[in-house]
Scaffold this motif. Structure first.
Motif, mmCIF file in Angstrom:
data_model
loop_
_atom_site.group_PDB
_atom_site.id
_atom_site.type_symbol
_atom_site.label_atom_id
_atom_site.label_comp_id
_atom_site.label_asym_id
_atom_site.label_seq_id
_atom_site.Cartn_x
_atom_site.Cartn_y
_atom_site.Cartn_z
ATOM 1 N N GLU A 15 0.822 -1.218 0.000
ATOM 2 C CA GLU A 15 0.000 0.000 0.000
ATOM 3 C C GLU A 15 0.855 1.267 0.000
ATOM 4 O OE1 GLU A 15 0.303 -1.209 4.373
ATOM 5 O OE2 GLU A 15 -0.153 -2.277 2.514
ATOM 6 N N GLU A 18 2.065 1.629 -3.642
ATOM 7 C CA GLU A 18 0.950 2.089 -4.479
ATOM 8 C C GLU A 18 0.664 3.573 -4.234
ATOM 9 O OE1 GLU A 18 -2.290 -0.556 -3.602
ATOM 10 O OE2 GLU A 18 -1.197 -2.301 -4.373
ATOM 11 N N ALA A 19 0.667 3.991 -2.988
ATOM 12 C CA ALA A 19 0.417 5.402 -2.665
ATOM 13 C C ALA A 19 1.533 6.280 -3.222
ATOM 14 C CB ALA A 19 0.288 5.580 -1.160
ATOM 15 N N THR A 20 2.766 5.796 -3.143
ATOM 16 C CA THR A 20 3.904 6.546 -3.696
ATOM 17 C C THR A 20 3.759 6.692 -5.200
ATOM 18 O OG1 THR A 20 5.351 5.788 -1.929
ATOM 19 C CG2 THR A 20 6.416 6.571 -3.925
ATOM 20 N N ASP A 21 3.426 5.594 -5.878
ATOM 21 C CA ASP A 21 3.243 5.652 -7.332
ATOM 22 C C ASP A 21 2.127 6.613 -7.716
ATOM 23 O OD1 ASP A 21 5.326 3.907 -7.743
ATOM 24 O OD2 ASP A 21 4.042 2.143 -8.014
ATOM 25 N N LYS A 22 1.072 6.660 -6.921
ATOM 26 C CA LYS A 22 -0.034 7.588 -7.193
ATOM 27 C C LYS A 22 0.446 9.035 -7.076
ATOM 28 C CE LYS A 22 -4.699 8.808 -5.852
ATOM 29 N NZ LYS A 22 -5.797 8.658 -4.909
ATOM 30 N N GLN A 25 2.430 9.759 -10.155
ATOM 31 C CA GLN A 25 1.537 9.901 -11.318
ATOM 32 C C GLN A 25 0.803 11.235 -11.302
ATOM 33 O OE1 GLN A 25 -0.974 6.442 -11.045
ATOM 34 N NE2 GLN A 25 0.612 5.057 -11.832
ATOM 35 N N GLU A 26 0.487 11.726 -10.108
ATOM 36 C CA GLU A 26 -0.217 13.008 -9.979
ATOM 37 C C GLU A 26 0.728 14.199 -10.130
ATOM 38 O OE1 GLU A 26 -2.065 12.604 -6.164
ATOM 39 O OE2 GLU A 26 -3.707 11.360 -6.937
ATOM 40 N N ARG A 32 9.785 7.852 -7.607
ATOM 41 C CA ARG A 32 9.780 7.121 -6.344
ATOM 42 C C ARG A 32 11.001 7.501 -5.523
ATOM 43 N NH1 ARG A 32 8.799 0.841 -8.100
ATOM 44 N NH2 ARG A 32 6.544 0.933 -8.422
#
Length: 91
Positions: A15, A18-22, A25-26, A32
């Motif tokens: 998680e 995933e939060a880091t990748d989001k 992406q934003e 990373r």
């Protein structure tokens, strides 16, 4: 600041990755690597602040330190009074 980098491998909960990748992406972080490095810098700074706070708290409870502070305050008060009198005297 040292700009040298070293490659390493980290094991993270899915998680967090995933939060880091989001975040990347934003556009809130470039990568990373940048995001993790920034997070580590913030955490290290927070730990350093906590160390300083703990040292200050220890000083506040140290009778010898408190006696020294009172002595310095008395010396400064005397010097401030002398400076004030010099500032008020006619030239």
């Amino acid at each position: 600041m040292n700009n040298q980098t070293v490659r390493t491998t980290l094991t993270l909960p899915s998680e967090l990755l995933e939060a880091t990748d989001k975040v990347v992406q934003e556009g809130k972080a470039k990568s990373r690597n940048e995001f993790v490095a920034q997070a580590l810098r913030r955490e290290l700074a927070a730990l350093k602040r906590a160390e300083v706070d703990a040292a200050l708290a220890e000083m506040a409870n140290d009778p010898e330190y408190q006696a020294e502070v009172l002595k310095m305050e008395a010396e400064f008060a005397s010097a401030q009074w002398e400076a004030l009198q010099l500032g008020e005297s006619p030239e």
